[in-house]
Motif scaffolding. Sequence first.
Motif, PDB file in Angstrom:
ATOM      1  N   GLY A 173       0.894  -1.169  -0.053  1.00 41.75           N
ATOM      2  CA  GLY A 173       0.017   0.020  -0.008  1.00 41.75           C
ATOM      3  C   GLY A 173       0.796   1.305   0.187  1.00 41.75           C
ATOM      4  N   GLY A 198      -0.374   4.460   0.560  1.00 41.47           N
ATOM      5  CA  GLY A 198      -0.997   5.668   1.233  1.00 41.47           C
ATOM      6  C   GLY A 198       0.067   6.187   2.255  1.00 41.47           C
ATOM      7  N   VAL A 199      -0.218   7.152   2.803  1.00 33.99           N
ATOM      8  CA  VAL A 199       0.657   7.705   3.692  1.00 33.99           C
ATOM      9  C   VAL A 199       1.197   6.547   4.867  1.00 33.99           C
ATOM     10  CG1 VAL A 199      -1.149   8.543   5.697  1.00 33.99           C
ATOM     11  CG2 VAL A 199       0.935   9.971   5.319  1.00 33.99           C
ATOM     12  N   SER A 200       0.476   5.596   4.941  1.00 33.36           N
ATOM     13  CA  SER A 200       0.968   4.915   6.165  1.00 33.36           C
ATOM     14  C   SER A 200       2.179   4.016   5.320  1.00 33.36           C
ATOM     15  CB  SER A 200      -0.075   3.829   6.487  1.00 33.36           C
ATOM     16  OG  SER A 200      -1.240   4.348   7.322  1.00 33.36           O
ATOM     17  N   GLU A 248       1.834  -0.626  -4.643  1.00 35.59           N
ATOM     18  CA  GLU A 248       0.738   0.060  -4.788  1.00 35.59           C
ATOM     19  C   GLU A 248      -0.102  -0.365  -5.763  1.00 35.59           C
ATOM     20  OE1 GLU A 248      -1.223   2.312  -3.000  1.00 35.59           O
ATOM     21  OE2 GLU A 248      -2.452   2.318  -4.733  1.00 35.59           O
ATOM     22  N   ALA A 249      -1.208  -0.618  -5.585  1.00 35.11           N
ATOM     23  CA  ALA A 249      -2.293  -1.228  -6.550  1.00 35.11           C
ATOM     24  C   ALA A 249      -2.689  -0.177  -7.760  1.00 35.11           C
ATOM     25  CB  ALA A 249      -3.679  -1.698  -5.759  1.00 35.11           C
ATOM     26  N   GLY A 308      -2.695   7.336  -1.520  1.00 31.56           N
ATOM     27  CA  GLY A 308      -3.967   6.865  -0.970  1.00 31.56           C
ATOM     28  C   GLY A 308      -5.022   7.966  -0.759  1.00 31.56           C
ATOM     29  N   TRP A 309      -5.667   7.960   0.218  1.00 34.56           N
ATOM     30  CA  TRP A 309      -6.793   9.150   0.263  1.00 34.56           C
ATOM     31  C   TRP A 309      -6.235  10.513   0.279  1.00 34.56           C
ATOM     32  CZ3 TRP A 309     -10.401   6.673  -1.144  1.00 34.56           C
ATOM     33  CH2 TRP A 309     -11.085   5.266  -0.730  1.00 34.56           C
ATOM     34  N   PRO A 323      -8.274  14.310   3.371  1.00 35.37           N
ATOM     35  CA  PRO A 323      -7.949  15.031   4.372  1.00 35.37           C
ATOM     36  C   PRO A 323      -7.398  16.475   3.991  1.00 35.37           C
ATOM     37  CG  PRO A 323      -6.100  13.133   4.336  1.00 35.37           C
ATOM     38  CD  PRO A 323      -7.229  12.941   3.319  1.00 35.37           C
ATOM     39  N   ARG A 324      -7.631  17.294   5.016  1.00 32.28           N
ATOM     40  CA  ARG A 324      -7.308  18.680   4.592  1.00 32.28           C
ATOM     41  C   ARG A 324      -6.722  19.639   5.468  1.00 32.28           C
ATOM     42  NH1 ARG A 324     -11.488  20.110   2.084  1.00 32.28           N
ATOM     43  NH2 ARG A 324     -11.584  17.863   1.706  1.00 32.28           N
ATOM     44  N   SER A 325      -6.216  18.958   6.715  1.00 26.14           N
ATOM     45  CA  SER A 325      -5.439  19.617   7.726  1.00 26.14           C
ATOM     46  C   SER A 325      -4.936  18.602   8.774  1.00 26.14           C
ATOM     47  CB  SER A 325      -6.241  20.674   8.440  1.00 26.14           C
ATOM     48  OG  SER A 325      -7.085  20.177   8.986  1.00 26.14           O
ATOM     49  N   VAL A 376      -1.476  -6.500  -4.935  1.00 33.03           N
ATOM     50  CA  VAL A 376      -0.817  -7.787  -4.363  1.00 33.03           C
ATOM     51  C   VAL A 376      -2.240  -8.724  -4.313  1.00 33.03           C
ATOM     52  CG1 VAL A 376      -0.298  -8.894  -2.292  1.00 33.03           C
ATOM     53  CG2 VAL A 376       0.639  -6.770  -2.898  1.00 33.03           C
ATOM     54  N   ILE A 386      -2.448  -1.565   4.196  1.00 29.28           N
ATOM     55  CA  ILE A 386      -3.745  -1.574   3.362  1.00 29.28           C
ATOM     56  C   ILE A 386      -5.044  -1.719   4.196  1.00 29.28           C
ATOM     57  CG2 ILE A 386      -2.614  -2.220   1.257  1.00 29.28           C
ATOM     58  CD1 ILE A 386      -3.446  -5.012   1.567  1.00 29.28           C
ATOM     59  N   SER A 440      -4.670   2.858   9.005  1.00 28.50           N
ATOM     60  CA  SER A 440      -5.922   3.225   9.666  1.00 28.50           C
ATOM     61  C   SER A 440      -6.689   2.378  10.146  1.00 28.50           C
ATOM     62  CB  SER A 440      -6.789   4.247   8.806  1.00 28.50           C
ATOM     63  OG  SER A 440      -7.078   3.799   7.542  1.00 28.50           O
ATOM     64  N   VAL A 468      -7.091   6.867  13.071  1.00 24.08           N
ATOM     65  CA  VAL A 468      -7.426   6.991  11.702  1.00 24.08           C
ATOM     66  C   VAL A 468      -6.842   8.348  11.167  1.00 24.08           C
ATOM     67  CG1 VAL A 468      -9.635   5.549  11.509  1.00 24.08           C
ATOM     68  CG2 VAL A 468      -9.610   8.233  11.928  1.00 24.08           C
ATOM     69  N   VAL A 500      -3.992  11.225  10.160  1.00 25.49           N
ATOM     70  CA  VAL A 500      -2.924  11.080   9.402  1.00 25.49           C
ATOM     71  C   VAL A 500      -1.655  11.056  10.302  1.00 25.49           C
ATOM     72  CG1 VAL A 500      -1.110  12.222   7.981  1.00 25.49           C
ATOM     73  CG2 VAL A 500      -3.543  12.233   7.224  1.00 25.49           C
TER      74      VAL A 500
HETATM   75  C1  LIG Z   1     -12.702  12.211   3.197  1.00 24.60           C
HETATM   76  C2  LIG Z   1     -11.550  12.032   4.447  1.00 24.60           C
HETATM   77  C3  LIG Z   1     -11.161  13.058   5.259  1.00 24.60           C
HETATM   78  C4  LIG Z   1     -10.178  12.985   6.015  1.00 24.60           C
HETATM   79  N1  LIG Z   1      -9.987  14.035   6.816  1.00 24.60           N
HETATM   80  C5  LIG Z   1      -8.598  14.058   7.705  1.00 24.60           C
HETATM   81  C6  LIG Z   1      -8.141  15.278   8.010  1.00 24.60           C
HETATM   82  O1  LIG Z   1      -8.448  16.269   7.817  1.00 24.60           O
HETATM   83  N2  LIG Z   1      -6.838  14.837   8.952  1.00 24.60           N
HETATM   84  C7  LIG Z   1      -6.496  13.584   9.316  1.00 24.60           C
HETATM   85  O2  LIG Z   1      -5.648  13.498  10.149  1.00 24.60           O
HETATM   86  N3  LIG Z   1      -7.003  12.596   8.825  1.00 24.60           N
HETATM   87  C8  LIG Z   1      -8.020  12.622   7.887  1.00 24.60           C
HETATM   88  N4  LIG Z   1      -8.662  11.609   7.261  1.00 24.60           N
HETATM   89  C9  LIG Z   1      -8.021  10.328   7.562  1.00 24.60           C
HETATM   90  C10 LIG Z   1      -6.770   9.937   7.030  1.00 24.60           C
HETATM   91  O3  LIG Z   1      -6.847  10.558   5.769  1.00 24.60           O
HETATM   92  C11 LIG Z   1      -6.635   8.399   6.657  1.00 24.60           C
HETATM   93  O4  LIG Z   1      -6.947   7.721   7.583  1.00 24.60           O
HETATM   94  C12 LIG Z   1      -5.255   8.050   6.121  1.00 24.60           C
HETATM   95  O5  LIG Z   1      -5.087   9.031   4.828  1.00 24.60           O
HETATM   96  C13 LIG Z   1      -5.234   6.515   5.706  1.00 24.60           C
HETATM   97  O6  LIG Z   1      -3.938   6.402   4.912  1.00 24.60           O
HETATM   98  P1  LIG Z   1      -3.497   4.912   4.965  1.00 24.60           P
HETATM   99  O7  LIG Z   1      -2.425   4.850   3.941  1.00 24.60           O
HETATM  100  O8  LIG Z   1      -3.416   4.058   6.141  1.00 24.60           O
HETATM  101  O9  LIG Z   1      -4.499   4.215   3.909  1.00 24.60           O
HETATM  102  P2  LIG Z   1      -4.908   4.658   2.540  1.00 24.60           P
HETATM  103  O10 LIG Z   1      -4.760   6.017   2.101  1.00 24.60           O
HETATM  104  O11 LIG Z   1      -6.326   3.800   2.275  1.00 24.60           O
HETATM  105  O12 LIG Z   1      -3.572   3.898   1.636  1.00 24.60           O
HETATM  106  C14 LIG Z   1      -3.698   2.300   1.185  1.00 24.60           C
HETATM  107  C15 LIG Z   1      -3.174   2.258   0.021  1.00 24.60           C
HETATM  108  O13 LIG Z   1      -3.320   0.914  -0.242  1.00 24.60           O
HETATM  109  C16 LIG Z   1      -3.435   0.600  -1.818  1.00 24.60           C
HETATM  110  N5  LIG Z   1      -3.898  -0.755  -1.924  1.00 24.60           N
HETATM  111  C17 LIG Z   1      -4.984  -1.230  -1.465  1.00 24.60           C
HETATM  112  N6  LIG Z   1      -5.097  -2.552  -1.795  1.00 24.60           N
HETATM  113  C18 LIG Z   1      -3.969  -3.047  -2.282  1.00 24.60           C
HETATM  114  C19 LIG Z   1      -3.509  -4.333  -2.683  1.00 24.60           C
HETATM  115  N7  LIG Z   1      -3.982  -5.457  -2.780  1.00 24.60           N
HETATM  116  N8  LIG Z   1      -2.223  -4.173  -3.344  1.00 24.60           N
HETATM  117  C20 LIG Z   1      -1.316  -2.918  -3.089  1.00 24.60           C
HETATM  118  N9  LIG Z   1      -2.013  -1.740  -2.724  1.00 24.60           N
HETATM  119  C21 LIG Z   1      -3.384  -1.813  -2.223  1.00 24.60           C
HETATM  120  C22 LIG Z   1      -4.660   1.341  -1.838  1.00 24.60           C
HETATM  121  O14 LIG Z   1      -4.610   1.944  -3.440  1.00 24.60           O
HETATM  122  C23 LIG Z   1      -4.093   2.770  -1.412  1.00 24.60           C
HETATM  123  O15 LIG Z   1      -3.192   3.732  -2.047  1.00 24.60           O
HETATM  124  C24 LIG Z   1      -9.553  11.596   6.136  1.00 24.60           C
HETATM  125  C25 LIG Z   1      -9.869  10.456   5.620  1.00 24.60           C
HETATM  126  C26 LIG Z   1     -11.001  10.733   4.674  1.00 24.60           C
HETATM  127  C27 LIG Z   1     -11.383   9.536   3.833  1.00 24.60           C
END
Ligand SMILES: Cc1cc2nc3c(=O)[nH]c(=O)nc-3n(C[C@H](O)[C@H](O)[C@H](O)COP(=O)(O)OP(=O)(O)OC[C@H]3O[C@@H](n4cnc5c(N)ncnc54)[C@H](O)[C@@H]3O)c2cc1C
Length: 474
Positions: free
Chosen positions: A8, A10-12, A35-36, A42-43, A59-61, A258, A287, A450, A455, A457
Motif C-alpha cells: 500500500g 498511502g501515507v502509512s 501500490e495497486a 492513498g486517500w 484530508p485537509r489539515s 497484491v 492496506i 488506519s 485514523v 494522518v
Molecule cells: C474524506 C476524508 C477526510 C479525512 N480528513 C482527515 C483530516 O482532515 N485529517 C487527518 O488527520 N485525517 C483525515 N482523514 C483520515 C486519513 O486521511 C486516513 O486515515 C489516511 O490517509 C489513511 O492512510 P493509509 O495509508 O492508512 O490508507 P490509504 O490511504 O487507504 O492507503 C492504502 C493504499 O493501499 C493501496 N492498496 C489497497 N489494496 C492493495 C493491494 N491489494 N495491493 C497493493 N496496494 C493496495 C490503495 O490503493 C491505497 O493507495 C480523512 C479521511 C478521509 C477519507
Amino acid sequence: MPTAVVLGGGVSGLATAFYLQKYGASKFSKIILLEATDRFGGWIKSKRHPDGAIFECGPRSLRPVGSQGKNTLKLLSELQLEKDILPLCRTDPAAKNRYLFVNKQLHALPNSLQGLVKRQPFMSHAFIWTLLTENWKTKSPLEDESIHSYFSRRLNQEMADVLIDSICRGIYAGDCRKLSIKSCFPDLFNAEKQYGSLTRFVLLKPKATTQVDDALIKKCLEEKWTSYSFKNGMQQLTDALTETCNANKVDLRSNSSVKSITFLDNGKINIKCDNDEIKADAVFSAIFSKDLGKLLQIDTLKNNLNSIPAVSCAVINLEYEGKLLPVEGFGHLSPSSENGPVLGMIYDSCSFPQHDRTDVTPSTRLTVMLGGAWSDSIQNIGQWISQTDLMSMVTEAVNQQLQIACHPIRSQISLLNDCIPQYHVGHSNIISNLNTYISKRQLPLYLIGSSYQGVSVNDCILNAKLAVENFLLN
Ligand SMILES: Cc1cc2nc3c(=O)[nH]c(=O)nc-3n(C[C@H](O)[C@H](O)[C@H](O)COP(=O)(O)OP(=O)(O)OC[C@H]3O[C@@H](n4cnc5c(N)ncnc54)[C@H](O)[C@@H]3O)c2cc1C
C-alpha cells in the motif's frame, strides 16, 4: 540480505518505507513498496487547478498536538517541508470558530468562558452546568462501551445526541452509538478509569512536559498553531515522502496490486502481485484490513481482519464567485438527528485562503461531506442518484445551511468507498486477537494503517514508525 515489502502506497505505507530506509537500511538489501493504483498517496489527494485553486479530495489539515502531532512535525523537518507549511494559529477565526447546524439553523459553538455560561438555543442548559456536575457522575465498570453511552453518563444525553454525535460524524463519518470510546478516544476512557472523572483528570493529571528537540516543534509552540496544511495542499506530504523514498533507493512500484500472501515453512513470505512474485522476509501491511483479509489463507487472521468495518463518503468540492460565507470559521457539522445526508461543510477559503485561485477575482471554496455510517456504500449513492442529482442536492443544502443560493463556478465529486475504518465497541479485542496470533506464531507480519490504532494522518505516521522500531528491536 533480506527483503522488506510494504503493502500500500498511502501515507502509512510511504511513512513505513521512509522509516525503513532511514533506520533499517542495513538490515535489508531491498525495500519494495507495492501500490495497486497508478499513484501514491492513498486517500490524500490534492487537485491543483491552473489558476492556483486547490481542492482537497480527502484530508485537509493536520493537528500538531500530542505525541503523534509532534512526530509528524519531526518528519516534516526531515523532509525539509518547514517552509511550505501553512499554519492556522489560535487567534485565527478558522481556529476559534466552529458551528453546528441544528434545528435548521447555524449555531456557534462556545469558544470562551462567556460562551460556556450562556445557554445555547439548541441545549436545555448552559454547557457550564453539565461540565460542573460531571465530577459527581459514577465511574463505569464496563470494559468498553459506545461513545454515546459514555458521554450520556458523564455529561448528559442531550450533549451526546447533539454535540458528541456531530463530532463523531466529523472525525469518523461514524455513528457514536456504535463507535468504541476505548478505541476512538483511549485518553478519555483511561481518564475515567484512572481518575474517576474527566474533571479530576483535567485538574490532577501531571502536567505534560513537551520535549522541544526540534526547531519546528518550537516554532509551532511559540506561534500557537492549532492545525496546518501545505502550500500545494496535503498531497505535498505524500509527494515529499515518495520523492525521498525514490532518492534513497526504495523500490516503489505502482500498478502492482497484491493478489495473495503465503507464509512459508522456511520463515519467508511469498507475495503474488499483478506481474510478479516476491520472496520477502518481512511484510508491513498498510492496506485496509478487509483488503488484507482477502490476501491471506489463515482463517483466524482473515476473520478478525474482516470484522473491522469501514464507511464510505462523498466529498464534494465547490467554488463560488465572490466572498459569500455568512460567518468566519473552520466549518459546521450536523447531528444525525437532522436526518439529512450532509455530515458537515468545511469553509476551505476561511482556513486556507492561500489555496484560493490567485489570478482572477476572489472566490469561496467549500467542501461538503456526505454519507458515512448512514449510507451502505458510496457505490449505492452512484446507483441511487446521478451525479447531476447529487450536485443539485448538495447545492440545495448549501443554500439552506449557508444561504449561498448561486450556482458554483467549479465543482468536483469524489466517491470514496470504505475510506474510514470504524472502531466499533469491541475493536480492542479484535486488535488483541490479531496481535496474539501474529506474535505466538512469530509471523513476520506488521499491521499498519488506519484500520487498527487511529485514523488520523498523524496516527498513521506514528504507527508506521513504531512498527519499524518494533521490527528493528526483534
Ligand atoms: C474524506 C476524508 C477526510 C479525512 N480528513 C482527515 C483530516 O482532515 N485529517 C487527518 O488527520 N485525517 C483525515 N482523514 C483520515 C486519513 O486521511 C486516513 O486515515 C489516511 O490517509 C489513511 O492512510 P493509509 O495509508 O492508512 O490508507 P490509504 O490511504 O487507504 O492507503 C492504502 C493504499 O493501499 C493501496 N492498496 C489497497 N489494496 C492493495 C493491494 N491489494 N495491493 C497493493 N496496494 C493496495 C490503495 O490503493 C491505497 O493507495 C480523512 C479521511 C478521509 C477519507
